[in-house]
Write a protein that holds these residues in place. Sequence first.
Motif, PDB file in Angstrom:
ATOM      1  N   PRO A  28     -11.094  74.260  62.405  1.00  0.00           N
ATOM      2  CA  PRO A  28     -11.630  74.397  63.767  1.00  0.00           C
ATOM      3  C   PRO A  28     -10.807  75.324  64.658  1.00  0.00           C
ATOM      4  CG  PRO A  28     -10.721  72.181  63.378  1.00  0.00           C
ATOM      5  CD  PRO A  28     -10.791  72.855  62.042  1.00  0.00           C
ATOM      6  N   GLY A  29      -9.524  75.422  64.402  1.00  0.00           N
ATOM      7  CA  GLY A  29      -8.696  76.239  65.287  1.00  0.00           C
ATOM      8  C   GLY A  29      -8.525  77.673  64.823  1.00  0.00           C
ATOM      9  N   THR A  30      -9.330  78.092  63.857  1.00  0.00           N
ATOM     10  CA  THR A  30      -9.144  79.422  63.265  1.00  0.00           C
ATOM     11  C   THR A  30     -10.272  80.367  63.646  1.00  0.00           C
ATOM     12  OG1 THR A  30      -7.969  78.477  61.372  1.00  0.00           O
ATOM     13  CG2 THR A  30      -8.911  80.687  61.093  1.00  0.00           C
ATOM     14  N   LEU A  31      -9.925  81.515  64.210  1.00  0.00           N
ATOM     15  CA  LEU A  31     -10.903  82.559  64.518  1.00  0.00           C
ATOM     16  C   LEU A  31     -10.916  83.554  63.360  1.00  0.00           C
ATOM     17  CD1 LEU A  31     -12.762  84.103  66.552  1.00  0.00           C
ATOM     18  CD2 LEU A  31     -10.677  85.252  67.381  1.00  0.00           C
ATOM     19  N   ILE A  32     -12.094  83.728  62.754  1.00  0.00           N
ATOM     20  CA  ILE A  32     -12.243  84.666  61.641  1.00  0.00           C
ATOM     21  C   ILE A  32     -12.738  86.001  62.198  1.00  0.00           C
ATOM     22  CG2 ILE A  32     -13.522  85.229  59.526  1.00  0.00           C
ATOM     23  CD1 ILE A  32     -11.456  83.052  59.081  1.00  0.00           C
ATOM     24  N   VAL A 201      -8.684  82.258  52.605  1.00  0.00           N
ATOM     25  CA  VAL A 201      -8.665  81.890  54.030  1.00  0.00           C
ATOM     26  C   VAL A 201      -7.879  80.598  54.234  1.00  0.00           C
ATOM     27  CG1 VAL A 201     -10.117  81.017  55.911  1.00  0.00           C
ATOM     28  CG2 VAL A 201     -10.754  83.124  54.697  1.00  0.00           C
ATOM     29  N   THR A 202      -8.128  79.613  53.380  1.00  0.00           N
ATOM     30  CA  THR A 202      -7.450  78.317  53.574  1.00  0.00           C
ATOM     31  C   THR A 202      -5.974  78.402  53.201  1.00  0.00           C
ATOM     32  OG1 THR A 202      -8.374  77.689  51.424  1.00  0.00           O
ATOM     33  CG2 THR A 202      -9.485  76.862  53.371  1.00  0.00           C
ATOM     34  N   LEU A 203      -5.639  79.235  52.238  1.00  0.00           N
ATOM     35  CA  LEU A 203      -4.223  79.435  51.908  1.00  0.00           C
ATOM     36  C   LEU A 203      -3.515  80.152  53.053  1.00  0.00           C
ATOM     37  CD1 LEU A 203      -1.802  79.302  50.046  1.00  0.00           C
ATOM     38  CD2 LEU A 203      -2.721  81.272  48.787  1.00  0.00           C
ATOM     39  N   ALA A 204      -4.169  81.153  53.603  1.00  0.00           N
ATOM     40  CA  ALA A 204      -3.582  81.873  54.742  1.00  0.00           C
ATOM     41  C   ALA A 204      -3.384  80.930  55.926  1.00  0.00           C
ATOM     42  CB  ALA A 204      -4.475  83.040  55.138  1.00  0.00           C
ATOM     43  N   GLU A 205      -4.401  80.106  56.195  1.00  0.00           N
ATOM     44  CA  GLU A 205      -4.264  79.119  57.286  1.00  0.00           C
ATOM     45  C   GLU A 205      -3.052  78.222  57.075  1.00  0.00           C
ATOM     46  OE1 GLU A 205      -8.091  77.106  57.109  1.00  0.00           O
ATOM     47  OE2 GLU A 205      -8.448  77.663  59.186  1.00  0.00           O
ATOM     48  N   SER A 206      -2.902  77.738  55.852  1.00  0.00           N
ATOM     49  CA  SER A 206      -1.789  76.821  55.559  1.00  0.00           C
ATOM     50  C   SER A 206      -0.446  77.491  55.800  1.00  0.00           C
ATOM     51  CB  SER A 206      -1.877  76.344  54.103  1.00  0.00           C
ATOM     52  OG  SER A 206      -3.103  75.699  53.867  1.00  0.00           O
ATOM     53  N   LEU A 207      -0.320  78.718  55.366  1.00  0.00           N
ATOM     54  CA  LEU A 207       0.955  79.430  55.542  1.00  0.00           C
ATOM     55  C   LEU A 207       1.252  79.646  57.017  1.00  0.00           C
ATOM     56  CD1 LEU A 207       0.570  82.032  52.651  1.00  0.00           C
ATOM     57  CD2 LEU A 207       2.070  80.004  52.686  1.00  0.00           C
ATOM     58  N   VAL A 208       0.230  80.042  57.778  1.00  0.00           N
ATOM     59  CA  VAL A 208       0.431  80.253  59.219  1.00  0.00           C
ATOM     60  C   VAL A 208       0.794  78.939  59.894  1.00  0.00           C
ATOM     61  CG1 VAL A 208      -0.702  80.906  61.378  1.00  0.00           C
ATOM     62  CG2 VAL A 208      -1.074  82.279  59.308  1.00  0.00           C
ATOM     63  N   ARG A 209       0.112  77.872  59.474  1.00  0.00           N
ATOM     64  CA  ARG A 209       0.384  76.553  60.076  1.00  0.00           C
ATOM     65  C   ARG A 209       1.821  76.100  59.792  1.00  0.00           C
ATOM     66  NH1 ARG A 209      -4.280  74.127  58.448  1.00  0.00           N
ATOM     67  NH2 ARG A 209      -5.386  75.084  60.174  1.00  0.00           N
ATOM     68  N   LEU A 210       2.339  76.534  58.660  1.00  0.00           N
ATOM     69  CA  LEU A 210       3.730  76.188  58.308  1.00  0.00           C
ATOM     70  C   LEU A 210       4.726  77.123  58.976  1.00  0.00           C
ATOM     71  CD1 LEU A 210       3.208  75.436  54.503  1.00  0.00           C
ATOM     72  CD2 LEU A 210       3.792  73.772  56.303  1.00  0.00           C
TER      73      LEU A 210
END
Length: 237
Positions: A28-32, A201-210
């Motif tokens: 939800p917090g990710t702008l593509i 996309v989900t891997l990138a999100e995880s890395l950014v979140r970390l």
Amino acid sequence: MRIQVINPNTTEAMTATIEASARAAAGPGTLIEAITPVMGPASIESHYDEALAVPGVLRAVADAPADAHVIACFGDPGLDAARELATGPVIGIAEAAMHAATLLGRGFSVVTTLSRTRGRARDLAARYCPPHACRGVHATDIPVLSLSPESLDRVVALARHALDHDGSDVIVLGCAGMADLCAAATAELGVPVIDGVAAAVTLAESLVRLGLRTSPRDEYAPPPAKLYTGLLTGFAR
Ligand SMILES: O=C(O)C[C@H]1NC(=O)NC1=O
């Protein structure tokens, strides 16, 4: 967060397919921000196409700072060069799909487009995966821009053959243009079928979140300053 998802070919319809998969996977917090490059081939089906796609990828990365970038072509064109320009993570869809596959089974098979692109997939598997993780790469012989919902039966039939022939237990879709076939193929096959766009996309999100990003040290440091002539005036910030 903002994730730039780059279709390295210049076909808008394919960018739309990629964007739909990316948005469906994003949290939800990710702008593509899906983009089609300003230059490059209409589709990528050879080493030549891949080479000519890289300037458009680098232009896109250089022009739009984002928290992360996804290169949405199964050859992962320009991945290492893009990491020299970006500050956030840069993830290729083959890279993400293959890594995900190794977490879900003992061996995976790739179902891709033209037979001539199988070597690239094998090379990437050799780079990204432990030995024997990639059990086979199979071509549908469907050109990239001919992929459609009607391609499902061919993709599923070849995936079934691959699972039996290779002794694999996971399927990786070898083209961003197959992203919209993933759900139906999963339902038909009863094994994990991985769409690299969603995985990246989900891997990138995880890395950014970390709070993780591409290392600025040594190999992925910004490229050394120098003169570039002709069309390629250089993209380094
Ligand atoms: O290598 C392939 O056949 C697939 C690759 N080509 C392309 O234009 N987008 C892709 O994902």
